[in-house]
Write a protein that holds these residues in place. Structure first.
Motif, PDB file in Angstrom:
ATOM      1  N   TRP A   1       0.851  -1.183   0.000  1.00 19.49           N
ATOM      2  CA  TRP A   1       0.000   0.000   0.000  1.00 19.49           C
ATOM      3  C   TRP A   1       0.882   1.227   0.000  1.00 19.49           C
ATOM      4  CZ3 TRP A   1       0.933  -3.052   4.180  1.00 19.49           C
ATOM      5  CH2 TRP A   1       1.466  -2.452   5.307  1.00 19.49           C
ATOM      6  N   PHE A   2       0.265   2.368  -0.107  1.00 21.29           N
ATOM      7  CA  PHE A   2       0.997   3.631  -0.089  1.00 21.29           C
ATOM      8  C   PHE A   2       0.780   4.327   1.239  1.00 21.29           C
ATOM      9  CE2 PHE A   2       0.384   2.777  -4.603  1.00 21.29           C
ATOM     10  CZ  PHE A   2       1.694   2.878  -5.037  1.00 21.29           C
ATOM     11  N   GLY A   3       1.870   4.818   1.819  1.00 18.74           N
ATOM     12  CA  GLY A   3       1.826   5.527   3.091  1.00 18.74           C
ATOM     13  C   GLY A   3       1.247   6.924   2.922  1.00 18.74           C
ATOM     14  N   PRO A   4       1.240   7.713   3.995  1.00 15.39           N
ATOM     15  CA  PRO A   4       0.607   9.028   3.974  1.00 15.39           C
ATOM     16  C   PRO A   4       1.257  10.022   3.014  1.00 15.39           C
ATOM     17  CG  PRO A   4       1.771   8.694   6.046  1.00 15.39           C
ATOM     18  CD  PRO A   4       1.793   7.383   5.309  1.00 15.39           C
ATOM     19  N   LYS A   5       2.523   9.813   2.671  1.00 14.03           N
ATOM     20  CA  LYS A   5       3.214  10.708   1.743  1.00 14.03           C
ATOM     21  C   LYS A   5       3.407  10.060   0.383  1.00 14.03           C
ATOM     22  CE  LYS A   5       5.529  13.047   5.503  1.00 14.03           C
ATOM     23  NZ  LYS A   5       6.781  13.341   6.162  1.00 14.03           N
ATOM     24  N   GLY A   6       2.686   8.952   0.155  1.00 17.37           N
ATOM     25  CA  GLY A   6       2.760   8.267  -1.130  1.00 17.37           C
ATOM     26  C   GLY A   6       3.877   7.250  -1.239  1.00 17.37           C
ATOM     27  N   GLU A   7       4.594   7.006  -0.134  1.00 21.05           N
ATOM     28  CA  GLU A   7       5.703   6.054  -0.171  1.00 21.05           C
ATOM     29  C   GLU A   7       5.177   4.626  -0.152  1.00 21.05           C
ATOM     30  OE1 GLU A   7       5.149   6.954   4.258  1.00 21.05           O
ATOM     31  OE2 GLU A   7       4.804   7.951   2.361  1.00 21.05           O
ATOM     32  N   PRO A   8       5.807   3.735  -0.922  1.00 21.81           N
ATOM     33  CA  PRO A   8       5.346   2.352  -0.957  1.00 21.81           C
ATOM     34  C   PRO A   8       5.646   1.637   0.360  1.00 21.81           C
ATOM     35  CG  PRO A   8       7.309   2.615  -2.315  1.00 21.81           C
ATOM     36  CD  PRO A   8       6.923   3.977  -1.832  1.00 21.81           C
ATOM     37  N   MET A   9       4.686   0.883   0.848  1.00 19.46           N
ATOM     38  CA  MET A   9       4.815   0.128   2.093  1.00 19.46           C
ATOM     39  C   MET A   9       4.493  -1.338   1.802  1.00 19.46           C
ATOM     40  SD  MET A   9       5.364   2.677   4.202  1.00 19.46           S
ATOM     41  CE  MET A   9       4.955   2.281   5.873  1.00 19.46           C
ATOM     42  N   THR A  10       5.071  -2.236   2.581  1.00 13.79           N
ATOM     43  CA  THR A  10       4.830  -3.670   2.442  1.00 13.79           C
ATOM     44  C   THR A  10       4.583  -4.253   3.822  1.00 13.79           C
ATOM     45  OG1 THR A  10       6.303  -3.774   0.534  1.00 13.79           O
ATOM     46  CG2 THR A  10       5.834  -5.843   1.636  1.00 13.79           C
ATOM     47  N   ALA A  11       3.622  -5.147   3.921  1.00 17.02           N
ATOM     48  CA  ALA A  11       3.325  -5.795   5.197  1.00 17.02           C
ATOM     49  C   ALA A  11       4.538  -6.572   5.685  1.00 17.02           C
ATOM     50  CB  ALA A  11       2.126  -6.723   5.041  1.00 17.02           C
ATOM     51  N   ASN A  12       4.825  -6.480   6.983  1.00 23.12           N
ATOM     52  CA  ASN A  12       5.921  -7.229   7.598  1.00 23.12           C
ATOM     53  C   ASN A  12       5.646  -7.362   9.090  1.00 23.12           C
ATOM     54  OD1 ASN A  12       7.232  -5.019   9.186  1.00 23.12           O
ATOM     55  ND2 ASN A  12       7.444  -4.142   7.141  1.00 23.12           N
ATOM     56  N   TYR A  13       6.433  -8.153   9.728  1.00 23.44           N
ATOM     57  CA  TYR A  13       6.293  -8.347  11.177  1.00 23.44           C
ATOM     58  C   TYR A  13       7.427  -7.675  11.936  1.00 23.44           C
ATOM     59  CZ  TYR A  13       2.383 -11.562  10.766  1.00 23.44           C
ATOM     60  OH  TYR A  13       1.143 -12.105  10.528  1.00 23.44           O
ATOM     61  N   ASN A  14       8.007  -6.606  11.399  1.00 23.54           N
ATOM     62  CA  ASN A  14       9.047  -5.884  12.115  1.00 23.54           C
ATOM     63  C   ASN A  14       8.508  -5.459  13.476  1.00 23.54           C
ATOM     64  OD1 ASN A  14      10.723  -6.183   9.956  1.00 23.54           O
ATOM     65  ND2 ASN A  14      10.552  -4.087   9.242  1.00 23.54           N
ATOM     66  N   GLY A  15       9.268  -5.736  14.505  1.00 25.02           N
ATOM     67  CA  GLY A  15       8.845  -5.417  15.861  1.00 25.02           C
ATOM     68  C   GLY A  15       8.203  -6.584  16.582  1.00 25.02           C
ATOM     69  N   CYS A  16       7.898  -7.650  15.884  1.00 25.95           N
ATOM     70  CA  CYS A  16       7.283  -8.832  16.491  1.00 25.95           C
ATOM     71  C   CYS A  16       8.378  -9.885  16.654  1.00 25.95           C
ATOM     72  CB  CYS A  16       6.151  -9.353  15.610  1.00 25.95           C
ATOM     73  SG  CYS A  16       5.275 -10.742  16.345  1.00 25.95           S
ATOM     74  N   ILE A  17       8.952  -9.978  17.855  1.00 24.52           N
ATOM     75  CA  ILE A  17      10.155 -10.792  18.040  1.00 24.52           C
ATOM     76  C   ILE A  17       9.956 -12.278  17.775  1.00 24.52           C
ATOM     77  CG2 ILE A  17      11.214  -9.151  19.616  1.00 24.52           C
ATOM     78  CD1 ILE A  17      10.434 -11.003  21.929  1.00 24.52           C
ATOM     79  N   THR A  18       8.732 -12.758  17.856  1.00 22.91           N
ATOM     80  CA  THR A  18       8.515 -14.177  17.567  1.00 22.91           C
ATOM     81  C   THR A  18       8.506 -14.460  16.073  1.00 22.91           C
ATOM     82  OG1 THR A  18       6.094 -13.999  17.538  1.00 22.91           O
ATOM     83  CG2 THR A  18       7.157 -14.499  19.665  1.00 22.91           C
ATOM     84  N   GLN A  19       8.414 -13.424  15.248  1.00 20.50           N
ATOM     85  CA  GLN A  19       8.330 -13.602  13.797  1.00 20.50           C
ATOM     86  C   GLN A  19       9.613 -13.183  13.076  1.00 20.50           C
ATOM     87  OE1 GLN A  19       5.405 -15.134  12.471  1.00 20.50           O
ATOM     88  NE2 GLN A  19       5.340 -15.425  14.679  1.00 20.50           N
ATOM     89  N   LEU A  20      10.585 -12.663  13.816  1.00 18.66           N
ATOM     90  CA  LEU A  20      11.838 -12.202  13.216  1.00 18.66           C
ATOM     91  C   LEU A  20      12.959 -13.190  13.468  1.00 18.66           C
ATOM     92  CD1 LEU A  20      11.743  -8.455  14.310  1.00 18.66           C
ATOM     93  CD2 LEU A  20      11.138  -9.403  12.080  1.00 18.66           C
ATOM     94  N   ASN A  21      13.868 -13.314  12.503  1.00 16.80           N
ATOM     95  CA  ASN A  21      15.068 -14.120  12.676  1.00 16.80           C
ATOM     96  C   ASN A  21      16.115 -13.288  13.425  1.00 16.80           C
ATOM     97  OD1 ASN A  21      14.112 -16.411  11.309  1.00 16.80           O
ATOM     98  ND2 ASN A  21      14.633 -15.506   9.339  1.00 16.80           N
ATOM     99  N   GLN A  22      17.112 -13.971  13.977  1.00 16.19           N
ATOM    100  CA  GLN A  22      18.201 -13.284  14.654  1.00 16.19           C
ATOM    101  C   GLN A  22      18.952 -12.411  13.652  1.00 16.19           C
ATOM    102  OE1 GLN A  22      20.607 -15.810  17.328  1.00 16.19           O
ATOM    103  NE2 GLN A  22      19.353 -17.479  16.524  1.00 16.19           N
TER     104      GLN A  22
END
Length: 120
Positions: A25-46
């Protein structure tokens, strides 16, 4: 989730659905965004020299959050997607894409007791 139609419940549900559908999707300033789990420690690799905070590749058997079944209660009768739209928390373009899917989630009727409701 208690308060599924509130800010925390709707943003959690929207994030899981966005990741499940691999949305862009596009953010508030038109920048492209992609779904991710950044910040969710159970979903991130070391990451980094000392491993960082991720647990996904460190603990065997951690579930993929995109597969989570989410349900809950709320004292408001508003559907979750409509509640997220009204709250104006997340980027409109993302909300537009998850709203219908979120509205399919049944919210169980909560019981109102003013002793347990905050001022908001």
């Amino acid at each position: 989730i208690v308060g599924l139609g509130g800010a925390n419940g709707t943003t959690l549900l929207a994030g899981v659905i966005a990741n499940r559908l691999k949305l862009d999707w596009f953010g508030p300033k038109g920048e492209p965004m992609t779904a991710n789990y950044n910040g969710c420690i159970t979903q991130l690799n070391q990451k980094g020299v000392h491993g960082g905070v991720g647990y996904r590749d460190r603990v065997k058997g951690l579930a993929d959050a995109s597969m989570a079944a989410i349900g809950g209660w709320d004292i408001r009768p508003t559907k979750p997607g409509d509640a997220l739209f009204q709250q104006q928390i997340l980027d409109y373009d993302m909300v537009r894409q998850v709203r219908d899917e979120m509205n399919k989630v049944k919210v169980f009727r909560g019981v109102y007791d003013p002793r347990f409701i905050g001022p908001s």
